[in-house]
Design an enzyme around this catalytic site. Sequence first.
Site, mmCIF file in Angstrom:
data_model
loop_
_atom_site.group_PDB
_atom_site.id
_atom_site.type_symbol
_atom_site.label_atom_id
_atom_site.label_comp_id
_atom_site.label_asym_id
_atom_site.label_seq_id
_atom_site.Cartn_x
_atom_site.Cartn_y
_atom_site.Cartn_z
ATOM 1 N N ASP A 82 -13.659 -3.270 7.328
ATOM 2 C CA ASP A 82 -13.835 -4.717 7.276
ATOM 3 C C ASP A 82 -13.126 -5.406 8.448
ATOM 4 O OD1 ASP A 82 -15.382 -4.938 4.864
ATOM 5 O OD2 ASP A 82 -13.596 -4.275 3.791
ATOM 6 N N ASN A 112 0.807 -1.210 0.000
ATOM 7 C CA ASN A 112 0.000 0.000 0.000
ATOM 8 C C ASN A 112 0.848 1.271 0.000
ATOM 9 O OD1 ASN A 112 -2.997 0.018 0.021
ATOM 10 N ND2 ASN A 112 -2.679 -1.628 1.502
ATOM 11 N N LYS A 140 -19.512 -1.788 4.604
ATOM 12 C CA LYS A 140 -20.277 -1.604 3.361
ATOM 13 C C LYS A 140 -21.189 -2.808 3.078
ATOM 14 C CE LYS A 140 -16.866 -0.586 0.500
ATOM 15 N NZ LYS A 140 -16.442 -0.125 -0.831
ATOM 16 N N CYS A 195 -7.117 -1.172 9.304
ATOM 17 C CA CYS A 195 -6.666 -2.055 8.223
ATOM 18 C C CYS A 195 -6.417 -1.128 7.043
ATOM 19 C CB CYS A 195 -7.708 -3.131 7.934
ATOM 20 S SG CYS A 195 -9.411 -2.543 7.813
ATOM 21 N N SER A 196 -7.054 -1.307 5.924
ATOM 22 C CA SER A 196 -6.885 -0.350 4.844
ATOM 23 C C SER A 196 -7.907 0.769 4.992
ATOM 24 C CB SER A 196 -7.031 -1.040 3.487
ATOM 25 O OG SER A 196 -6.043 -2.044 3.361
ATOM 26 N N ASP A 197 -9.177 0.457 4.737
ATOM 27 C CA ASP A 197 -10.196 1.492 4.860
ATOM 28 C C ASP A 197 -10.840 1.512 6.238
ATOM 29 O OD1 ASP A 197 -9.926 2.569 2.284
ATOM 30 O OD2 ASP A 197 -11.025 0.871 1.444
ATOM 31 N N GLY A 198 -10.574 0.508 7.013
ATOM 32 C CA GLY A 198 -11.081 0.506 8.379
ATOM 33 C C GLY A 198 -12.548 0.153 8.486
#
Lengths: 548, 648
Positions: free
Chosen positions: B348, B255, B385, B343-346
């Site tokens: 999941d 990332n 989501k 995590c990445s987008d926070g």
Amino acid sequence: MEFSEHIKTANVEDVVLRQPLHPPSRGTLCITGHHLLFSDREEGSSRQVLLLLRNIDAIEKSVENLLGYSGFFSKAGLSERTSGSSGTITIKCKDLQVLQLDIPGMEQCLNIAHSIETLSCLDSVSEMYPFFYRPADLSLQDQWGLSSPESYYSQMKELHGRWRLSSVNRDYSVCPSYPPAVIVPNSIDDDTLRKVAKFRQGGRFPVLCYYHRKNGMVIMRSSQPLTGANRKRCKEDELLLQAVIDGSDKGYIIDTRSSQQAQQARMTGGGFESKSCYSHWKRLHRQMERGKALQESLIKLVEACGDESNNMDRWLSKLENSKWLSYVQTALSTAGLLAECVERDGHSVLVHGSEGTDSSLLISTLAQLIMDPCCRTLDGFLALLEREWLQAGHPFQQRCAHSAYSHTRLQQESPVFLLLLDCVWQLWRQFPLALGFSEALLLRLATEVYASDYGTFLCNSDQERCAVGVKDKTHCLFQALLRPREKDYYSNPLYEPTELAIWPSVHPQSLQLWRGFFLRWTQQIRHLEEAQEEIRNMVIEWGKLALS
Amino acid sequence: ETKKRMPESTKEHRVEQVRLLDRFSSKSTNGTLYLTATHLIFVESSSNNSTSAGQEIWVSASGGDCSAGSAGCPLVIQCRNFRMVQFVVQRERDCHDIYSSLLRLLRPVSYEDLYAFSYNPKQNDQQREEGWQLIDLGAEFERMGVPCDQWQLTDVNRDYKVCETYPRDLYVPITASKPIIVGSSKFRSKGRFPVLTYFYQEKKAAVCRCSQPLSGFSARCLEDESLLQAISKANHNSRFVYVMDTRPKLNALANRAAGKGYENEDNYSNIRFQFVGIENIHVMRASLQKLLEVIGSRPLSMSDYLVGLESSGWLRHIKAVVDAAIFLTKAVTVEGVSVLVHCSDGWDRTAQVCSLGSLLMDPYYRTIKGFMVLIEKDWISFGHKFADRCDQLDGDPKEVSPIFTQFLECVWQLTEQFPQAFEFSEWFLLQIHEHVHSCQYGNFLGNNQRQREELQLRERTHSLWAFLMSEKQNYLNPFYSPAYSEAHPVLEPSTLPYHFKFWRNMYHQFDRSMHPRQSILKTILTLRENSRKQLGVTPVATSDPPAAPPTRVQRSNSNTLPPRPDSLILGAPINHKEVQRHEEDDEQEEVGEEAMESTDTERTVEGSSGTDSRKQSYGELEGTYNSDVAKEEPAVVSLEFGVARMTC
């Protein structure tokens, strides 16, 4: 007593015991002819651990002679010559518990280890602990056992028309592994039976082991016919089987070997019932693992359960590799097939493999649990085990001499009975209301079969048990389990008798590792056990209230 | 009577003489298939039972594929609740019609097409409104002891200006000023800056969540650093905070090349950085796919099953999530250190770890109400989501992933280890899973709160929580012991591999032959209630005296469409008993196959003459029988066994 010659050091002080689920404790170790006794000497606790030597499967010892390193320990080391060395004994039990003893003094350690090694595998049955065990609340005069072919026959009035009780084996001369009385077709006389016995391995001629009240069909069991390479026939054997299905169009033979194995057996004098000679019988082959393969499976599974790598893939791969669950699946599905033939198809079935003392008993027992509500009570289940395993001549002494940890070369060991208990547990999981006993009973039996205070599982056959006087000189486990307090404990509070057959699901997704047994010495399972005990008490309480 | 229960719209599409196959046995049932705007309904002929599957049905690629010369055209439908149905439709034309209609219906373009907007449980507006008020997150933070002297409510996101995927109300350290927050949000992926999600009062330690920093290879942000500093300062028990990056290190490194990445310990004073190594949504999707392929195949040997279970990696991923939650729990409850999870987008892995960790720390979340609150907080309000992950609209298939299912499974694994610690039973988890996918209630529609407000879900749809609460007695775990929770407020599960089990009741919920034939749940609940009646104990305020679960007919009468729980029934031969069984999940009173036939006892014996008797099939008896004996003694093929095999 002769045991004393094996005990050089009987008492050792200052021993540290490390046991699963307990903090290490320091105390005195004492060794007797049959037991290892450890008493905690610490303040405020008086824990005693009594371990039957027979329960010990393997020991590993490591001694450290610190004097050897005197160079390093020159300042402190030489002050106490005697305690300068020490040893550790790791004890692996047949109930899968692993203990560790730290013993001061190398010599003492070696003495203890030697005593354990010798005393834990003495061969002489009459010197085993059951012959010395005298609990206060049991008397040797008590009735021994719960059931016999005679009592089974007299209870099953429906049998009396077409079946008779034969005492052809009263002196064990026709079949050494059978009980004195057996149930056979009425029309077959004792002379015929003698001839049939010569045609069956070990003399195990076909006998009735289950009568299905709903439709009058039966389960017979035997050993393989000795047809040999020349396809020998035995008119009497054919006659006997014909008499079994008298009045019906056909019967099934469930052979617990693959057809290839059955073919090969002819080369060594064994064989199978060929279509041409037994035209009314249909053979079904289901390969069931036995003997060494089963023992190795258990060893691999126990090893997998002890793996501490905490890796999911590794665990699943080892679980698969052990094949244990595959054997559980096969056993249950073969038993299902057997029950299906009797209950659904309405035909009688003869079950055998080669010797007829292992897989045959396994599936006939399971099939009876599936079909017969009488076998599902606590008493009924124990009586079933007595008939189908003890009287039917499962060689317990040979099969259960060692368990999963032993380093000795395997001979006749095979955990067939353990496999049975696992299968019964799977049934119990799927039908938690239909069985009258608890998981605790299965766990208790799994322990007792390998090492016991009682005489029940001693020897290999009824004949041997009579010869050493098991019934006169030892106590019966099954009777002990039915004493009021024990009976309460081993009963299933949710039991609701049902007349219906209980068909298990044998999909792999429906079967589970028997964690209560294989992981019983882990903290989590102990925790679950405690929870289940509480739940059990709750349920009993609710049950009483609801009834009141 | 059948007609009475059929919704009006069923006239839309109706196909007669359809055969329903059971995928794990050779059973089949004949009946009529109805297709409505929201349901596919199969009605067994000469029976008054109907079954239906809901909006969640999707058709696998193999559906509608017709093989020449066969006695019909197969239609395979795989549902998101893991039900798999196989129909055989007589005319190829009908089959294609249904197939294409389903394809259209299963891919709605707008939210308004979803069932929630037409579902009408005959409630008035006030009841509906009350349902939505059942869960109040403000009250939940108060319960945790927030706001307090170190944490405050900020209105910085009142209009979703700072972060549009966060809720309006957010809790931050009192020392975090607006400029700091805004600055930090610009340095975080999707503006998801660090905020409080759980406060462990006993040690004043906080669980905070955010997305990855846009650090790239060297970028830094003073405001973000101050915000982390403020989180650290808010906890006097510890001089540092843990930053838990729930991704595998390799993913986080990758990332960085895209201008994202992870916190550099040199730039942040007082942080301890830790990777946890939970895989991303794509790995999880593939893993579940693999698992379903394995367990869907038949016949399955024990070895195939275990090898498949291993190679799917599913339990490994479940274990990874539980391991991460345990790390979080220990840091907070034992060390008393605050933890920032991302995590990445926070939305999941972060949601999984924060919610599961909270569940381990706080007994409240192990109650029925508390569990709803937990899901509302960490999943719904913080913008997991759901629309994308659960494929509510015709979206990007790469966005679909069973992240929430994994969370539910982790909770189930814990209930197996701690049978007394949870107020709810497995059935509660299964119901939630069902409705996350059914789109019957508004709770899980859309991807975030802002979107839900735009859709006016509170005004136009109903809340699942109110429905579940109204049936609370059906979801109780009879073994739940509040005393146990008091004695063990923090759960310490073991994650040794052998404690993880395959969740059969989730992935085979509808495969009847797979289940244990008796469930003790109902028996024990009844027993307990009877004993309470004897004692004269008035049940606790919230739970009314347990009425028998409403029967199918009662429910159906109050609705135009078959109500959701009933839609669980689409499968296997149906009779009255069967229907009841499914309503109560596994709480069957019957005993195996035998009981199913017990209304017709003759059949058991009679069955021997026909293929009936092979209903319960114990493995490959037929195969062995044929091949083994055939060589030596040909032509001894038992038709009974052989035929059964041909048909499956």
